[in-house]
Design a protein around this motif. Structure first.
Motif, mmCIF file in Angstrom:
data_model
loop_
_atom_site.group_PDB
_atom_site.id
_atom_site.type_symbol
_atom_site.label_atom_id
_atom_site.label_comp_id
_atom_site.label_asym_id
_atom_site.label_seq_id
_atom_site.Cartn_x
_atom_site.Cartn_y
_atom_site.Cartn_z
ATOM 1 N N ALA A 54 0.834 -1.204 0.000
ATOM 2 C CA ALA A 54 0.000 0.000 0.000
ATOM 3 C C ALA A 54 0.870 1.255 0.000
ATOM 4 C CB ALA A 54 -0.928 -0.005 1.214
ATOM 5 N N ILE A 55 1.935 1.252 0.799
ATOM 6 C CA ILE A 55 2.837 2.407 0.862
ATOM 7 C C ILE A 55 3.550 2.598 -0.472
ATOM 8 C CG2 ILE A 55 4.955 3.285 1.921
ATOM 9 C CD1 ILE A 55 3.982 1.935 4.547
ATOM 10 N N MET A 56 4.045 1.505 -1.053
ATOM 11 C CA MET A 56 4.734 1.599 -2.338
ATOM 12 C C MET A 56 3.790 2.083 -3.438
ATOM 13 S SD MET A 56 7.880 1.011 -1.886
ATOM 14 C CE MET A 56 8.347 0.964 -3.612
ATOM 15 N N ALA A 57 2.540 1.611 -3.398
ATOM 16 C CA ALA A 57 1.561 2.078 -4.385
ATOM 17 C C ALA A 57 1.253 3.557 -4.178
ATOM 18 C CB ALA A 57 0.281 1.252 -4.288
ATOM 19 N N GLY A 58 1.221 3.994 -2.922
ATOM 20 C CA GLY A 58 1.023 5.415 -2.644
ATOM 21 C C GLY A 58 2.153 6.260 -3.197
ATOM 22 N N GLN A 99 -8.147 25.263 0.890
ATOM 23 C CA GLN A 99 -8.273 23.894 1.376
ATOM 24 C C GLN A 99 -7.582 22.913 0.429
ATOM 25 O OE1 GLN A 99 -11.333 25.635 0.844
ATOM 26 N NE2 GLN A 99 -11.840 24.876 -1.187
ATOM 27 N N GLU A 100 -6.425 23.326 -0.112
ATOM 28 C CA GLU A 100 -5.799 22.537 -1.165
ATOM 29 C C GLU A 100 -5.395 21.135 -0.712
ATOM 30 O OE1 GLU A 100 -2.506 24.838 -2.536
ATOM 31 O OE2 GLU A 100 -1.308 24.509 -0.744
ATOM 32 N N MET A 101 -4.932 20.971 0.523
ATOM 33 C CA MET A 101 -4.525 19.640 0.970
ATOM 34 C C MET A 101 -5.712 18.682 0.983
ATOM 35 S SD MET A 101 -1.275 19.197 1.544
ATOM 36 C CE MET A 101 -1.178 17.813 2.674
ATOM 37 N N MET A 102 -6.812 19.092 1.630
ATOM 38 C CA MET A 102 -7.982 18.224 1.694
ATOM 39 C C MET A 102 -8.632 18.058 0.326
ATOM 40 S SD MET A 102 -8.004 17.110 4.677
ATOM 41 C CE MET A 102 -9.531 16.188 4.592
ATOM 42 N N ALA A 103 -8.500 19.081 -0.529
ATOM 43 C CA ALA A 103 -9.062 19.000 -1.869
ATOM 44 C C ALA A 103 -8.362 17.936 -2.708
ATOM 45 C CB ALA A 103 -8.969 20.357 -2.573
ATOM 46 N N MET A 104 -7.155 17.519 -2.309
ATOM 47 C CA MET A 104 -6.461 16.435 -2.999
ATOM 48 C C MET A 104 -6.518 15.128 -2.215
ATOM 49 S SD MET A 104 -5.566 16.942 -6.002
ATOM 50 C CE MET A 104 -4.965 15.270 -6.031
ATOM 51 N N ILE A 105 -6.481 15.199 -0.885
ATOM 52 C CA ILE A 105 -6.489 13.969 -0.078
ATOM 53 C C ILE A 105 -7.798 13.206 -0.267
ATOM 54 C CG2 ILE A 105 -6.576 13.059 2.275
ATOM 55 C CD1 ILE A 105 -4.540 15.182 3.067
ATOM 56 N N ILE A 106 -8.922 13.914 -0.188
ATOM 57 C CA ILE A 106 -10.227 13.239 -0.250
ATOM 58 C C ILE A 106 -10.456 12.547 -1.594
ATOM 59 C CG2 ILE A 106 -12.723 13.593 -0.174
ATOM 60 C CD1 ILE A 106 -12.193 15.752 1.962
ATOM 61 N N PRO A 107 -10.273 13.221 -2.743
ATOM 62 C CA PRO A 107 -10.448 12.492 -4.012
ATOM 63 C C PRO A 107 -9.460 11.338 -4.171
ATOM 64 C CG PRO A 107 -10.433 14.854 -4.392
ATOM 65 C CD PRO A 107 -10.032 14.639 -2.969
ATOM 66 N N PRO A 131 5.444 20.038 -3.269
ATOM 67 C CA PRO A 131 5.589 19.168 -2.088
ATOM 68 C C PRO A 131 4.254 18.845 -1.428
ATOM 69 C CG PRO A 131 7.238 20.920 -2.043
ATOM 70 C CD PRO A 131 6.277 21.250 -3.145
ATOM 71 N N GLN A 132 3.378 19.853 -1.308
ATOM 72 C CA GLN A 132 2.061 19.621 -0.709
ATOM 73 C C GLN A 132 1.225 18.692 -1.588
ATOM 74 O OE1 GLN A 132 3.687 22.370 -0.580
ATOM 75 N NE2 GLN A 132 3.486 23.259 1.454
ATOM 76 N N PHE A 133 1.340 18.844 -2.896
ATOM 77 C CA PHE A 133 0.615 17.980 -3.815
ATOM 78 C C PHE A 133 1.057 16.526 -3.651
ATOM 79 C CE2 PHE A 133 0.672 15.734 -7.899
ATOM 80 C CZ PHE A 133 -0.682 15.722 -8.196
ATOM 81 N N LEU A 134 2.361 16.307 -3.653
ATOM 82 C CA LEU A 134 2.886 14.945 -3.495
ATOM 83 C C LEU A 134 2.434 14.331 -2.178
ATOM 84 C CD1 LEU A 134 6.522 15.467 -4.831
ATOM 85 C CD2 LEU A 134 4.767 14.019 -5.863
ATOM 86 N N PHE A 138 -0.046 11.140 -1.784
ATOM 87 C CA PHE A 138 0.508 9.980 -1.072
ATOM 88 C C PHE A 138 -0.383 9.574 0.100
ATOM 89 C CE2 PHE A 138 3.032 8.443 2.540
ATOM 90 C CZ PHE A 138 3.475 7.246 2.013
ATOM 91 N N ILE A 139 -0.821 10.544 0.900
ATOM 92 C CA ILE A 139 -1.677 10.242 2.055
ATOM 93 C C ILE A 139 -2.993 9.613 1.596
ATOM 94 C CG2 ILE A 139 -3.048 11.261 3.917
ATOM 95 C CD1 ILE A 139 -0.795 13.341 4.237
ATOM 96 N N GLY A 140 -3.650 10.259 0.641
ATOM 97 C CA GLY A 140 -4.951 9.763 0.185
ATOM 98 C C GLY A 140 -4.874 8.394 -0.454
ATOM 99 N N ARG A 141 -3.924 8.206 -1.365
ATOM 100 C CA ARG A 141 -3.785 6.927 -2.048
ATOM 101 C C ARG A 141 -3.355 5.819 -1.096
ATOM 102 N NH1 ARG A 141 -7.092 7.332 -6.141
ATOM 103 N NH2 ARG A 141 -6.144 7.012 -8.161
ATOM 104 N N THR A 142 -2.449 6.126 -0.179
ATOM 105 C CA THR A 142 -1.991 5.101 0.765
ATOM 106 C C THR A 142 -3.127 4.645 1.667
ATOM 107 O OG1 THR A 142 0.266 5.998 0.731
ATOM 108 C CG2 THR A 142 -0.307 4.554 2.567
#
Length: 199
Positions: A54-58, A99-107, A131-134, A138-142
């Motif tokens: 899961a981490i590697m896929a993230g 809210q850029e972080m949550m706008a990417m984490i949730i999707p 950096p924030q995008f990555l 990573f958080i959302g996908r992982t």
């Protein structure tokens, strides 16, 4: 479906942990792949280490997502300005930045058919810091792959197939619920951002 799962497992299993990252990179950057089935296959074949996959896929997803992200940065603004005026564009950008972080984490956490690459493209258009995008991807996908892996370990790979069937059967309902959930989170974040600070 069973033959397809067997084929996928036979193809990706020899690649080990790195395979999860490579396949997630391909899925995020260009060619859509059945990541849910692939991650279920990894988790089922190596139950004690599902979290590493899961981490590697993230990691793979976050790096692969840089391609549509930079496409958005390169020409996305012109693309949007052909459809909306400058004032509307700047209002959308300001809202995204709050809210850029949550706008990417949730999707990034949401399963298909969430139009994830549109959010990635939008992050590039609105110039979200790399950096924030990555980190957000990573958080959302992982989280997504970790949950899928855990469900597979607990209930078997059939749970992913069952979930996929439910998604296709109730696609409209899932889309409505997903949009409502995302809208609720965005509303809460905007409300928090606009709430006056108490001295």
């Amino acid at each position: 479906m069973t033959k397809w799962k067997v084929f996928l497992l036979a193809f990706v299993k020899p690649l080990g942990f790195w395979g999860a990252g490579v396949i997630a990179f391909i899925d995020a950057s260009s060619i859509p792949l059945p990541m849910d089935l692939i991650m279920a296959g990894y988790a089922w074949s190596d139950r004690w280490h599902f979290y590493i996959y899961a981490i590697m896929a993230g990691v793979g997803s976050s790096i692969g997502a840089l391609i549509p992200y930079y496409l958005g940065r390169a020409g996305g603004e012109l693309f949007l300005l052909r459809r909306i005026d400058r004032k509307r564009f700047e209002a959308l950008r300001d809202r995204f930045e709050r809210q850029e972080m949550m706008a990417m984490i949730i999707p990034s956490m949401m399963p298909p058919p969430t139009p994830w690459k549109l959010f990635v493209f939008g992050a590039g258009v609105f110039e979200m810091r790399t950096p924030q995008f990555l980190l957000a991807v990573f958080i959302g996908r992982t989280i997504r792959y970790m949950v899928e892996g855990l469900l597979t370990v607990l209930y078997g790979p059939e749970i992913i197939v069952l979930f996929g069937k439910l998604v296709h059967k109730h696609l409209i309902l899932l889309l409505v619920c997903s949009l409502a959930f995302i809208g609720l989170i965005v509303w809460w974040l905007v409300w928090r951002a606009l709430k006056p600070v108490k001295e």
